[in-house]
Design a protein around this motif. Structure first.
Motif, short mmCIF file in Angstrom:
data_model
loop_
_atom_site.label_atom_id
_atom_site.label_comp_id
_atom_site.label_asym_id
_atom_site.label_seq_id
_atom_site.Cartn_x
_atom_site.Cartn_y
_atom_site.Cartn_z
N LYS A 166 38.38 54.87 45.98
CA LYS A 166 38.18 53.61 46.57
C LYS A 166 38.28 52.41 45.71
O LYS A 166 38.77 51.50 46.24
CB LYS A 166 36.71 53.81 47.13
N ALA A 167 37.74 52.34 44.56
CA ALA A 167 37.70 51.29 43.64
C ALA A 167 39.32 50.84 43.12
O ALA A 167 39.71 49.78 43.02
CB ALA A 167 37.04 51.69 42.15
N VAL A 168 40.08 52.10 42.97
CA VAL A 168 41.49 51.68 42.95
C VAL A 168 42.19 51.04 44.13
O VAL A 168 43.01 50.32 43.96
CB VAL A 168 42.22 53.02 42.33
N LYS A 169 42.01 51.84 45.27
CA LYS A 169 42.63 51.43 46.55
C LYS A 169 42.44 49.95 46.85
O LYS A 169 43.16 49.17 47.02
CB LYS A 169 42.28 52.37 47.54
N ASN A 170 40.83 49.52 46.78
CA ASN A 170 40.64 48.37 47.33
C ASN A 170 40.69 47.30 46.06
O ASN A 170 40.21 46.05 46.25
CB ASN A 170 39.21 48.24 47.79
N ARG A 171 41.11 47.56 44.71
CA ARG A 171 41.30 46.91 43.76
C ARG A 171 39.89 46.54 43.28
O ARG A 171 39.70 45.30 42.50
CB ARG A 171 42.35 45.74 44.02
N GLY A 172 38.82 47.13 43.37
CA GLY A 172 37.40 46.43 43.01
C GLY A 172 37.41 46.62 41.57
O GLY A 172 36.76 45.63 41.17
N LEU A 173 38.08 47.66 40.79
CA LEU A 173 37.94 47.65 39.33
C LEU A 173 38.65 46.33 38.72
O LEU A 173 38.10 45.93 37.80
CB LEU A 173 38.39 48.98 38.95
N GLU A 174 39.75 46.33 39.40
CA GLU A 174 40.62 44.92 38.96
C GLU A 174 39.75 43.89 38.85
O GLU A 174 39.86 42.75 38.30
CB GLU A 174 41.78 44.95 39.30
N ARG A 175 39.20 43.63 40.25
CA ARG A 175 38.40 42.54 40.62
C ARG A 175 37.28 42.24 39.65
O ARG A 175 36.76 41.26 38.96
CB ARG A 175 37.98 42.39 41.87
N GLY A 176 36.55 43.29 39.42
CA GLY A 176 35.25 43.33 38.38
C GLY A 176 35.53 43.35 36.98
O GLY A 176 34.75 42.40 36.22
N LEU A 177 36.89 43.68 36.55
CA LEU A 177 36.97 43.30 35.21
C LEU A 177 37.94 42.25 34.86
O LEU A 177 38.30 41.69 34.05
CB LEU A 177 37.87 44.31 34.61
N GLU A 178 38.59 41.50 36.15
CA GLU A 178 39.40 40.36 36.05
C GLU A 178 40.77 40.67 35.26
O GLU A 178 41.04 39.68 34.69
CB GLU A 178 38.50 39.08 35.77
N THR A 179 41.26 41.77 35.32
CA THR A 179 42.52 42.06 34.72
C THR A 179 43.05 43.06 35.51
O THR A 179 42.56 43.76 36.41
CB THR A 179 42.20 42.39 33.44
N LYS A 180 44.45 43.38 35.23
CA LYS A 180 45.44 44.41 35.88
C LYS A 180 45.03 45.65 34.92
O LYS A 180 44.67 45.77 33.83
CB LYS A 180 46.91 44.27 35.89
N ILE A 181 44.60 46.84 36.03
CA ILE A 181 44.16 47.90 35.31
C ILE A 181 45.45 48.70 35.05
O ILE A 181 46.44 49.00 36.15
CB ILE A 181 43.10 48.61 36.06
#
Length: 94
Positions: A59-74
């Motif tokens: 879910k975090a990868v799909k909704n880009r939650g991890l990218e938003r949380g870290l403020e960078t491209k994963i």
């Protein structure tokens, strides 16, 4: 009577549920800009938390939650490393 210690709460970037900080996996964007898994929870840098479940990671990868949380491209390598960590935790509990 002893003091009651406050247990820190953090939100999972996948399922968006608040849980105890110790139950979650911390992912950090270091000051140098690299993204790594932080098993100690003490590395310096911007952190995001995720549940130790494959569903939350997806879910975090799909909704880009991890990218938003870290403020960078994963990078894909970091996602693969997280899948291994989460998979290892599930196998260890069974």
């Amino acid at each position: 009577m002893g003091r009651v210690r406050k247990i820190p709460q953090r939100m999972c970037v996948g399922c968006r549920e608040k849980k105890d900080k110790r139950e979650l996996i911390r992912v950090v964007r270091t000051p140098e800009g690299s993204v790594v898994v932080d098993p100690t929870g003490k590395r310096s840098g911007r952190g995001a938390y995720i549940c130790p479940q494959v569903e939350c990671l997806l879910k975090a990868v799909k909704n880009r939650g991890l990218e938003r949380g870290l403020e960078t491209k994963i990078e894909d390598t970091v996602i693969e490393e997280l899948k291994e960590v989460v998979g290892g935790l599930h196998e260890g509990k069974r």
